[in-house]
Scaffold this active site. Structure first.
Site, PDB file in Angstrom:
ATOM      1  N   HIS A  66      44.763  40.974  41.465  1.00 38.59           N
ATOM      2  CA  HIS A  66      44.496  40.360  42.756  1.00 38.59           C
ATOM      3  C   HIS A  66      45.666  39.472  43.174  1.00 38.59           C
ATOM      4  O   HIS A  66      46.078  38.595  42.419  1.00 38.59           O
ATOM      5  CB  HIS A  66      43.236  39.484  42.686  1.00 38.59           C
ATOM      6  CG  HIS A  66      42.038  40.181  42.137  1.00 38.59           C
ATOM      7  ND1 HIS A  66      40.979  39.503  41.557  1.00 38.59           N
ATOM      8  CD2 HIS A  66      41.718  41.498  42.065  1.00 38.59           C
ATOM      9  CE1 HIS A  66      40.065  40.371  41.156  1.00 38.59           C
ATOM     10  NE2 HIS A  66      40.497  41.589  41.450  1.00 38.59           N
ATOM     11  N   TYR A 129      42.204  27.890  36.565  1.00 40.77           N
ATOM     12  CA  TYR A 129      43.304  27.919  37.523  1.00 40.77           C
ATOM     13  C   TYR A 129      43.105  26.899  38.638  1.00 40.77           C
ATOM     14  O   TYR A 129      42.006  26.711  39.150  1.00 40.77           O
ATOM     15  CB  TYR A 129      43.549  29.319  38.085  1.00 40.77           C
ATOM     16  CG  TYR A 129      42.353  30.071  38.594  1.00 40.77           C
ATOM     17  CD1 TYR A 129      42.109  30.190  39.952  1.00 40.77           C
ATOM     18  CD2 TYR A 129      41.468  30.707  37.712  1.00 40.77           C
ATOM     19  CE1 TYR A 129      41.024  30.911  40.425  1.00 40.77           C
ATOM     20  CE2 TYR A 129      40.386  31.429  38.170  1.00 40.77           C
ATOM     21  CZ  TYR A 129      40.161  31.523  39.534  1.00 40.77           C
ATOM     22  OH  TYR A 129      39.084  32.226  40.004  1.00 40.77           O
TER      23      TYR A 129
END
Length: 475
Positions: A66, A129
């Site tokens: 992605h 993240y």
């Protein structure tokens, strides 16, 4: 234990960060994100606004590939993963690949448009993240995907994908040949109808990623216009608009408009740039100085003499709060449209002998050179901050510039009569004070590799171009 260090990879902007991990019998500790130390080590200023955690219960969980419309800072809190990245951005690095195993001792900085994937090797694995924009349904429509088994990328998954756990969506992403590359963020030029805006439009006319807007689309004097404008597509915002009526700014109405455009609106542009992680290029003026110095450098404190200079100095202070900005101080701007050079050329042609001040000293800034300097800065990306940007050469008076215009247009330069500033404005009301010396030190801009042209050579080219345009049947 490794030292904190930042390493480049085959993918431009994709960085590997070695993280010191302190451990004993009880477990371990690390500074997963430490802005001051990491910026000093070479990491970009991420500016995270959201922290996400992907918890993976089993070995072989595989997610991706992605590419998202923001930057990401990836690390692992528990377990280990095999990470893989493919550049899906438009440009020569499209399709570049990088992979490696990561655990708690490694972090990865993933720039916008680079496809990201991972496969768990030790479970449970907590994959974390930080991102510098908020997730939304609208943002998800801007994702770009690549199939995990793409033959061109040829990622060597430790666990064959046939034996791994994949989502149904990840199994139906396109191959690299069918991926539409992620375009670069766009560039916005505000003040497109002005002298500098026109020069930038001419310089960047072949670029499809540049939007030039005039006052009809974005009016800095109108708060509603600023509020309604969508700044989200832009990675660079060039503010070439300003209130520049120096004498009118001394009147009550002019003072209000000068502050509205040069300060209040600039503050809104600063916040838009901050929100959307854009670089703001803002054009300022020699009028922020009192003209006492022979050459004004970028570190000289502001000392404006009049309202216009005060508003420009205040706007400069707002721009300087942005991490990514180029504050360009310039002087005596000359381009397409109404300006001193155009006026002198017209007077010469009409047989009028002007009276011009000879005790205001500075350098011209021809807009083609200003535009080239801006292009240089946003392309090469030197350290952010203030940069003086004008043409080079010996500083001259306005009277000397006028005489040169007369000579270059085939007229007798002796027709230009000289006078002091005090004599010129004697008996006139509402005149703003002017700095006597406007020449700017160009050492810093030269140090970036940009070489400003000599002002009289630039003036000659400008006048030749104006004559050619006037003579053109389509002009």
């Amino acid at each position: 234990m490794s030292e904190l260090a930042v390493h480049t990879t085959e993918i431009p902007g994709l960085l590997v960060i070695d993280l010191p991990v302190h451990g004993d019998a009880r477990g371990w500790f690390k500074e997963n994100w430490q802005r001051e130390k990491m910026l000093a080590a070479g990491l970009p200023d991420l500016g995270p606004v959201q922290n996400n955690i992907s918890f993976n219960q089993a070995v072989g969980v595989t997610r991706g590939i992605h590419a998202e419309p923001w930057d990401k800072y990836i690390s692992v809190a528990t377990g280990r993963v095999f990470g893989a990245w493919v550049d899906l951005r438009e440009g020569p690095s499209f399709g570049a690949r990088y992979w490696r195993e990561i655990g708690p001792e490694v972090a990865i900085f993933v720039p916008r448009g680079v496809g990201n994937a991972f496969q768990t090797l030790e479970a449970p694995a907590a994959y974390t993240y930080l991102v510098n924009d908020h997730w939304s349904e609208a943002a998800q429509t801007q994702y770009t995907f690549l199939h995990l088994a793409d033959e061109t990328a040829a990622i060597p998954w430790p666990i064959p994908l046939a034996d791994a756990e994949l989502s149904a969506k990840d199994q139906h992403h396109p191959r690299l040949a069918d991926v539409v590359p992620v375009p670069p963020r766009r560039t916005l030029v505000i003040g497109g109808n002005g002298q500098l805006g026109r020069a930038l439009a001419a310089l960047w006319k072949g670029r499809s990623d540049v939007d030039i807007v005039g006052r009809d689309r974005l009016d800095l004097a109108d708060p509603a216009s600023l509020e309604a404008f969508d700044f989200s597509p832009y990675g660079v915002i060039v503010n070439a608009a300003a209130y520049t009526a120096v004498d009118t700014a001394e009147t009550p109405a002019g003072r209000r408009e000068a502050w509205a455009v040069n300060v209040t609106a600039v503050g809104r542009l600063v916040e838009a740039a901050r929100t959307h992680r854009a670089t703001l290029v803002h054009v300022s003026s020699d009028y922020v100085f009192d003209g006492a110095a022979v050459l004004h450098d970028e570190d000289e404190p502001p000392s404006p003499l009049g309202v216009y200079g005060q508003t420009k100095a205040a706007g400069d202070q707002l721009v300087a709060t942005l991490p990514s900005h180029y504050l360009l101080r310039t002087s005596w701007v000359i381009g397409e449209g109404s300006n001193f050079v155009a006026t002198m050329a017209s007077l010469a042609e009409r047989g009028v002998d002007p009276v011009v001040v000879d005790d205001q000293i500075g350098r011209l800034a021809v807009t083609t050179d200003l535009a080239a300097g801006i292009d240089h800065l946003v392309t090469t990306r030197p350290a952010p901050g203030a940069y003086n940007l004008t043409n080079d050469g010996d500083p001259l008076s306005w009277a000397q510039i006028a005489a040169e215009v007369f000579a270059l247009t085939g007229h007798d330069p002796a027709r230009v009569r000289t006078v002091s500033t005090a004599e010129y404005y004697a008996g006139k009301d509402g005149i703003a004070p002017r700095p006597a010396r406007s020449a700017l030190d160009l050492t810093k801009i030269r140090s970036t590799g940009f070489v400003p042209r000599e002002q009289l050579a630039a003036l000659a080219d400008h006048l030749a171009q104006q004559r050619a345009t006037s003579a053109s049947p389509t002009s």
